[in-house]
Design an enzyme around this catalytic site. Sequence first.
Site, PDB file in Angstrom:
ATOM      1  N   TYR A 122     -17.199   3.903   3.987  1.00 57.51           N
ATOM      2  CA  TYR A 122     -15.761   3.848   4.294  1.00 57.51           C
ATOM      3  C   TYR A 122     -15.513   4.426   5.694  1.00 57.51           C
ATOM      4  O   TYR A 122     -14.892   3.770   6.542  1.00 57.51           O
ATOM      5  CB  TYR A 122     -14.958   4.614   3.231  1.00 57.51           C
ATOM      6  CG  TYR A 122     -13.508   4.847   3.606  1.00 57.51           C
ATOM      7  CD1 TYR A 122     -12.612   3.778   3.687  1.00 57.51           C
ATOM      8  CD2 TYR A 122     -13.036   6.130   3.902  1.00 57.51           C
ATOM      9  CE1 TYR A 122     -11.289   3.987   4.048  1.00 57.51           C
ATOM     10  CE2 TYR A 122     -11.707   6.344   4.256  1.00 57.51           C
ATOM     11  CZ  TYR A 122     -10.840   5.272   4.328  1.00 57.51           C
ATOM     12  OH  TYR A 122      -9.525   5.471   4.694  1.00 57.51           O
ATOM     13  N   TYR A 124      -4.134   2.441  11.636  1.00 60.73           N
ATOM     14  CA  TYR A 124      -4.389   3.772  11.063  1.00 60.73           C
ATOM     15  C   TYR A 124      -5.878   3.943  10.775  1.00 60.73           C
ATOM     16  O   TYR A 124      -6.550   3.002  10.356  1.00 60.73           O
ATOM     17  CB  TYR A 124      -3.586   3.966   9.766  1.00 60.73           C
ATOM     18  CG  TYR A 124      -2.100   3.854  10.019  1.00 60.73           C
ATOM     19  CD1 TYR A 124      -1.352   4.973  10.393  1.00 60.73           C
ATOM     20  CD2 TYR A 124      -1.459   2.614   9.966  1.00 60.73           C
ATOM     21  CE1 TYR A 124       0.000   4.859  10.679  1.00 60.73           C
ATOM     22  CE2 TYR A 124      -0.111   2.494  10.250  1.00 60.73           C
ATOM     23  CZ  TYR A 124       0.611   3.613  10.609  1.00 60.73           C
ATOM     24  OH  TYR A 124       1.944   3.505  10.906  1.00 60.73           O
ATOM     25  N   GLY A 163       0.836  -1.204   0.000  1.00 58.28           N
ATOM     26  CA  GLY A 163       0.000   0.000   0.000  1.00 58.28           C
ATOM     27  C   GLY A 163       0.870   1.253   0.000  1.00 58.28           C
ATOM     28  O   GLY A 163       2.096   1.183   0.119  1.00 58.28           O
ATOM     29  N   GLN A 164       0.232   2.403  -0.147  1.00 59.89           N
ATOM     30  CA  GLN A 164       0.988   3.672  -0.143  1.00 59.89           C
ATOM     31  C   GLN A 164       1.829   3.772   1.134  1.00 59.89           C
ATOM     32  O   GLN A 164       3.045   3.969   1.092  1.00 59.89           O
ATOM     33  CB  GLN A 164       0.032   4.866  -0.157  1.00 59.89           C
ATOM     34  CG  GLN A 164      -0.875   4.983  -1.338  1.00 59.89           C
ATOM     35  CD  GLN A 164      -1.519   6.362  -1.364  1.00 59.89           C
ATOM     36  OE1 GLN A 164      -0.973   7.283  -1.961  1.00 59.89           O
ATOM     37  NE2 GLN A 164      -2.662   6.523  -0.726  1.00 59.89           N
TER      38      GLN A 164
HETATM   39  N1  LIG Z   1      -5.427   7.069   1.201  1.00 59.90           N
HETATM   40  C1  LIG Z   1      -5.905   8.059   1.944  1.00 59.90           C
HETATM   41  O1  LIG Z   1      -6.153   9.170   1.445  1.00 59.90           O
HETATM   42  C2  LIG Z   1      -6.125   7.872   3.414  1.00 59.90           C
HETATM   43  C3  LIG Z   1      -6.665   8.958   4.145  1.00 59.90           C
HETATM   44  C4  LIG Z   1      -6.870   8.790   5.512  1.00 59.90           C
HETATM   45  C5  LIG Z   1      -6.535   7.609   6.136  1.00 59.90           C
HETATM   46  N2  LIG Z   1      -6.039   6.581   5.405  1.00 59.90           N
HETATM   47  C6  LIG Z   1      -5.733   5.335   6.107  1.00 59.90           C
HETATM   48  O2  LIG Z   1      -4.330   5.151   6.079  1.00 59.90           O
HETATM   49  C7  LIG Z   1      -4.030   3.751   6.030  1.00 59.90           C
HETATM   50  C8  LIG Z   1      -3.131   3.455   4.842  1.00 59.90           C
HETATM   51  O3  LIG Z   1      -3.818   3.870   3.652  1.00 59.90           O
HETATM   52  P1  LIG Z   1      -3.150   3.732   2.206  1.00 59.90           P
HETATM   53  O4  LIG Z   1      -3.588   4.910   1.428  1.00 59.90           O
HETATM   54  O5  LIG Z   1      -1.712   3.392   2.338  1.00 59.90           O
HETATM   55  O6  LIG Z   1      -3.961   2.453   1.657  1.00 59.90           O
HETATM   56  P2  LIG Z   1      -3.733   1.640   0.306  1.00 59.90           P
HETATM   57  O7  LIG Z   1      -2.656   2.255  -0.509  1.00 59.90           O
HETATM   58  O8  LIG Z   1      -5.084   1.444  -0.296  1.00 59.90           O
HETATM   59  O9  LIG Z   1      -3.162   0.247   0.832  1.00 59.90           O
HETATM   60  C9  LIG Z   1      -3.979  -0.661   1.507  1.00 59.90           C
HETATM   61  C10 LIG Z   1      -3.335  -2.026   1.409  1.00 59.90           C
HETATM   62  O10 LIG Z   1      -4.258  -2.978   1.981  1.00 59.90           O
HETATM   63  C11 LIG Z   1      -4.336  -4.085   1.101  1.00 59.90           C
HETATM   64  N3  LIG Z   1      -5.587  -4.821   1.203  1.00 59.90           N
HETATM   65  C12 LIG Z   1      -6.808  -4.464   0.738  1.00 59.90           C
HETATM   66  N4  LIG Z   1      -7.677  -5.464   0.927  1.00 59.90           N
HETATM   67  C13 LIG Z   1      -6.999  -6.480   1.528  1.00 59.90           C
HETATM   68  C14 LIG Z   1      -7.337  -7.784   1.958  1.00 59.90           C
HETATM   69  N5  LIG Z   1      -8.574  -8.276   1.797  1.00 59.90           N
HETATM   70  N6  LIG Z   1      -6.400  -8.547   2.534  1.00 59.90           N
HETATM   71  C15 LIG Z   1      -5.143  -8.090   2.678  1.00 59.90           C
HETATM   72  N7  LIG Z   1      -4.741  -6.860   2.274  1.00 59.90           N
HETATM   73  C16 LIG Z   1      -5.669  -6.067   1.704  1.00 59.90           C
HETATM   74  C17 LIG Z   1      -4.242  -3.444  -0.273  1.00 59.90           C
HETATM   75  O11 LIG Z   1      -3.951  -4.441  -1.238  1.00 59.90           O
HETATM   76  P3  LIG Z   1      -4.509  -4.214  -2.746  1.00 59.90           P
HETATM   77  O12 LIG Z   1      -3.841  -2.991  -3.273  1.00 59.90           O
HETATM   78  O13 LIG Z   1      -4.124  -5.489  -3.426  1.00 59.90           O
HETATM   79  O14 LIG Z   1      -6.002  -4.022  -2.597  1.00 59.90           O
HETATM   80  C18 LIG Z   1      -3.099  -2.461  -0.050  1.00 59.90           C
HETATM   81  O15 LIG Z   1      -1.830  -3.048  -0.191  1.00 59.90           O
HETATM   82  C19 LIG Z   1      -5.387   3.038   5.974  1.00 59.90           C
HETATM   83  O16 LIG Z   1      -5.763   2.664   7.276  1.00 59.90           O
HETATM   84  C20 LIG Z   1      -6.338   4.104   5.463  1.00 59.90           C
HETATM   85  O17 LIG Z   1      -7.669   3.876   5.883  1.00 59.90           O
HETATM   86  C21 LIG Z   1      -5.804   6.681   4.065  1.00 59.90           C
END
Ligand SMILES: NC(=O)c1ccc[n+]([C@@H]2O[C@H](COP(=O)([O-])OP(=O)(O)OC[C@H]3O[C@@H](n4cnc5c(N)ncnc54)[C@H](OP(=O)(O)O)[C@@H]3O)[C@@H](O)[C@H]2O)c1
Length: 294
Positions: free
Chosen positions: A125, A99, A11-12
């Site tokens: 979400y 997170y 993930g990011q």
């Molecule tokens: N992105 C934002 O703007 C944002 C804002 C506020 C808070 N957050 C929080 O910050 C944290 C990190 O976010 P991020 O942006 O880094 O998220 P991300 O890039 O979407 O990464 C999430 C990871 O979780 C994996 N995942 C999804 N479904 C899964 C499953 N069933 N089993 C195992 N792994 C799974 C994804 O794999 P795939 O890619 O294969 O699906 C991906 O590697 C999260 O808790 C998010 O809620 C994010």
Amino acid sequence: MNKILLLGKYGQLGWELHRALAPLGDIVAVDYPEINLLELDSLVSLIREMRPGIIVNATAYTAVDQAEIEPEVAKAINSIAPGVLAELAKENKSVLIHYSTDYVFDGSKGSPYFESDTPKPLGIYGSSKLAGEKAIKDVNPAHLTLRTSWVYSLRRDSFVTKVLSWAQAQSELRIVDDQVSNPTWCRPLAGATALLLAKSGEYPAGWINERRGLYHLAGDGYASRLEWAKMILDFDPQHEQQVVASIEAAKTSDYPTPADRPLFSALNCDKFSDTFSIRLPKWQEALEMAMASG
Ligand SMILES: NC(=O)c1ccc[n+]([C@@H]2O[C@H](COP(=O)([O-])OP(=O)(O)OC[C@H]3O[C@@H](n4cnc5c(N)ncnc54)[C@H](OP(=O)(O)O)[C@@H]3O)[C@@H](O)[C@H]2O)c1
């Protein structure tokens, strides 16, 4: 040497955590499909076998609009799995770092949100992430739940990469100026997580336990998406390839989406900086650094 289990290494945030946490212990980093949070058996066996001192959960279901279409999947990943992780962390006396999101708020407050403000998510979400926070709090292992906001990286699709590609394809951009929050580069967010774990010393569980709970941790300062987009274009190292000639303000209501977004969801991060003496860089400085590092 601490054993660290990182979930969500592609993930990011997970990608940056893998690099940032590696010096702190023996790290095992996994992601889908090695583990699938929809089928928790393999994760449960992995944790019982490995007995990590620290579990960092960077997995999440982050597709805000798609969550409205498949709420059960969002809830399984964002609400149920964190509760199971909390149970396993308690059983193993591990620290759990998790997170969450600014989307737990409805965005009507008009000033940055504190941890003590009442959440009121507008969509699946946000409500699934809020339920995940609650599941961890109910089990209450040595944990930190770090709410962050508008996370971006340059390696996966994000608002930043989208604006950069629009700028090379369209002469006029229209970006909303009524959504406001803290742009957060995933690299310093991962760095802050590693730094606080480094501060926790050789036996992190006791140290984290004394400070356990919910914290806001996001880029310092806030901006509208329009202000953010303008700065992305200014810092673009491929500026000469931009074809965009104008960037205009639009309103969220001009672009209906399946999930409503909070309008003002900036987070106040003073509790985190007061507790850990760590503050993320100003969002503009982080963006400049992110754009320079590619
Ligand atoms: N992105 C934002 O703007 C944002 C804002 C506020 C808070 N957050 C929080 O910050 C944290 C990190 O976010 P991020 O942006 O880094 O998220 P991300 O890039 O979407 O990464 C999430 C990871 O979780 C994996 N995942 C999804 N479904 C899964 C499953 N069933 N089993 C195992 N792994 C799974 C994804 O794999 P795939 O890619 O294969 O699906 C991906 O590697 C999260 O808790 C998010 O809620 C994010």
